[in-house]
Design a protein around this motif. Sequence first.
Motif, short mmCIF file in Angstrom:
data_model
loop_
_atom_site.label_atom_id
_atom_site.label_comp_id
_atom_site.label_asym_id
_atom_site.label_seq_id
_atom_site.Cartn_x
_atom_site.Cartn_y
_atom_site.Cartn_z
N ALA A 148 0.89 4.10 -2.85
CA ALA A 148 0.67 5.52 -2.51
C ALA A 148 1.87 6.36 -2.93
O ALA A 148 1.71 7.46 -3.46
CB ALA A 148 0.42 5.65 -1.01
N PHE A 208 -5.97 4.60 1.57
CA PHE A 208 -4.75 3.87 1.89
C PHE A 208 -4.44 3.95 3.38
O PHE A 208 -4.04 2.97 4.00
CB PHE A 208 -3.56 4.43 1.11
N LEU A 209 -4.64 5.14 3.96
CA LEU A 209 -4.38 5.33 5.38
C LEU A 209 -5.25 4.39 6.21
O LEU A 209 -4.77 3.71 7.12
CB LEU A 209 -4.63 6.79 5.77
N LEU A 210 -6.55 4.34 5.87
CA LEU A 210 -7.47 3.51 6.64
C LEU A 210 -7.08 2.04 6.54
O LEU A 210 -7.03 1.33 7.55
CB LEU A 210 -8.90 3.72 6.15
N SER A 223 -4.13 0.78 5.83
CA SER A 223 -2.86 0.49 6.49
C SER A 223 -3.01 0.51 8.01
O SER A 223 -2.37 -0.27 8.71
CB SER A 223 -1.77 1.46 6.01
N GLU A 224 -3.89 1.39 8.53
CA GLU A 224 -4.15 1.40 9.97
C GLU A 224 -4.82 0.10 10.41
O GLU A 224 -4.48 -0.48 11.45
CB GLU A 224 -5.02 2.60 10.36
N ILE A 229 0.84 -1.21 0.00
CA ILE A 229 0.00 0.00 0.00
C ILE A 229 0.87 1.25 0.00
O ILE A 229 0.63 2.21 -0.74
CB ILE A 229 -0.93 0.00 1.22
N PHE A 230 1.93 1.23 0.82
CA PHE A 230 2.82 2.40 0.86
C PHE A 230 3.49 2.59 -0.50
O PHE A 230 3.67 3.72 -0.97
CB PHE A 230 3.86 2.24 1.97
N PHE A 236 -6.64 12.87 -2.92
CA PHE A 236 -6.72 12.93 -1.47
C PHE A 236 -7.56 11.77 -0.94
O PHE A 236 -7.19 11.12 0.05
CB PHE A 236 -7.31 14.27 -1.03
N SER A 242 -5.56 8.68 -0.90
CA SER A 242 -4.64 8.67 0.25
C SER A 242 -5.38 8.27 1.52
O SER A 242 -4.88 7.49 2.33
CB SER A 242 -4.01 10.03 0.47
N LEU A 243 -6.59 8.82 1.68
CA LEU A 243 -7.38 8.54 2.87
C LEU A 243 -7.71 7.04 2.96
O LEU A 243 -7.58 6.42 4.01
CB LEU A 243 -8.68 9.35 2.81
#
Lengths: 393, 266
Positions: free
Chosen positions: B199, B249-251, B253-254, B195-196, B243, B246-247
């Motif tokens: 991104a 991907f963040l969710l 990955s968390e 994922i990183f 954006f 990105s959001l």
Amino acid sequence: MRRTNWLAALLIAPLMLLILGSFLLPVGFALFTAVADREVAATLPRTRAALAAWDGVGLPPEPAFAAMAQELGQALEDRRIGDMAQRLNFERTGMRGLLLRTARAAGRLEAPYAASMVALDARWGEGDTWLLVQRAGGPVTPLYLLRAMDLQRAPGGGVQAVAAEEALYRQLFWRTLGISLAVTALCVLLAYPVAYTIAKLSAPWSAVALMLVLIPFWSSVLVRSTAWFVLLQREGPVNQAMMALGLIDAPVQVVGTRIAVVVALVHVLLPFAVLPMHSVMKRLDGIYLRAAASLGANGVQRFLRVYLPMSMPGVLAGAAMVFLLAVGMYTAPALVGGDRDQMVAWFIAYFMNREVNWGMAAALSAYLLAMTGAAIGLARVLTGGVATIGGRA
Amino acid sequence: MREGPVARRLLRLVTALVLAFLLAPMVAVILLSFSPTELLALPPRGFSLRWYGELLDSARWMLAMKNSFVVAGATTVVATLLGTAAAVGLQLGRFRGKAVLVTILTLPMVTPYIVTAAAMFFAYSLVGLTGSLPGLVLAHTVVAVPFVVVSVLATLQTFDATLLRAAASLGASPATALIRIVVPNIWPGIAAGAIFAFATSLDEFVITLFMAGPGQFTLPRQMYASVREFLSPTILAAATMLFLCSLLFLLVSEALRVRAERRGRA
């Protein structure tokens, strides 16, 4: 054991080859380009050979003149005179004109060339012109590394400063350093209370607040810089809001100023300061603070003498990360800064794309790498070997 | 540490203000992207999907979107495969100089992007890789792969190596053990790295600025070109879409991180 090592090598090799071929070799090649002097040797090989024996006193012998006239004419015909003319012109303004003029007249020049070339242009009768060509014979030159520090070779040997009106780069490096340090200081000052508060918040709220730091961390630098470019327009929301609040009477120009660059950089890099600080503070053991309290320390003393020193590794890691990313930053200043706010990265791009002067781009890259290397080294020494993590910027 | 109620309130106020500063620009961009007019005024006067329509109608933006996802997809596949293999190799091997190898493999993370971009442009133009999608994938892979290596190495720290000896004693070849034992155990780390990597490639701008010709423009590159021409809310629609990616991907990955932490505790 041996078999495992073979397997390990086999697994690592593909990535190692990829990094070697498409990163390490290119960077090495670029660094070599900072000192390489190829153009004259490639375009004027016989002139270079004829000049090799010349002792630099007075004028070179006739064969050097003859080779120069013939090779210049040939290079113009083959359309490969440009790189060499640019190289010599970079060291001394006016050389391009002299070389092109001589190349165009090459067919009409007659032996003895030492006489006919000087008759064409008196500069061929000056020893300095020929010394310049002789010294540019390669294979290496300090020219670009010196120029990137506003220095040049003095006619009699040694190093001297360039003329004041041509000086540019020392100021550029000071500006880059100044902006980066200011942004680092602001990020640390803003990040510390945030990281502290998040580390103190109770369960669901700390996760929510940390998420709000991670959102900008994950979104692209270009998107965030573009956002600032839009917000700070003359007719943009920031100006509108300030006028509505009565802070200003007329819209102010913010895009294209130093303030816009600093604001955008702080915004882009702030999460890189908060995250390492937070991860250190989260693990800080309250027992030392309680011990300090039981020994009679008041709140200020407990903070200054216990909490602050214990959270310092996070502060240093965050500061190093912010500084590292700031000195090499291209995107944010390019979008919201003016001509006088650009940093080293912008000039590297300028020399690559517009001037097509790879030597200068490479020399500036070498100094930028040195600055980042120094920042990493300093952070490692100060934090006692805690590695700084990389980031996307 | 205990601070007084005034100090605590002050700290919370500062934190709220800083968080607002961090998020406000993105909120403003999202609101402005739904503006019915070209005026960049807040609060927006109405709601319209006009600029998203323009985005989908524009051949240039659609090409940029396609390029972005093709390059990010290919980068993710190559970076994840090579990065995971290298991380497993680094963990398995019993030789000296491992720290040096890790440093070399993660150098692209700490090298200024402008230096990487300039160096790659020098070298790739010599072999004709500039202005081509494969060249762009190669360049993005170099800057994305360290994140995969770091992420997988971190997960491998919790991997129990006795499982490998058990597999070997039961007759599994090293390759079989890798695929059947190691990979299923470390997949959250692999997924987080992937994922990183995706991104990183999707958001990458500086290297693309040098390496891509007009035919290889990605979304960030097209955004930059458009900002330079004329500031239309279409750019903000593109920014909003990037954006939201990105959001997402963040969710994800968390979620992976939380899962890995639970696993580590169990």
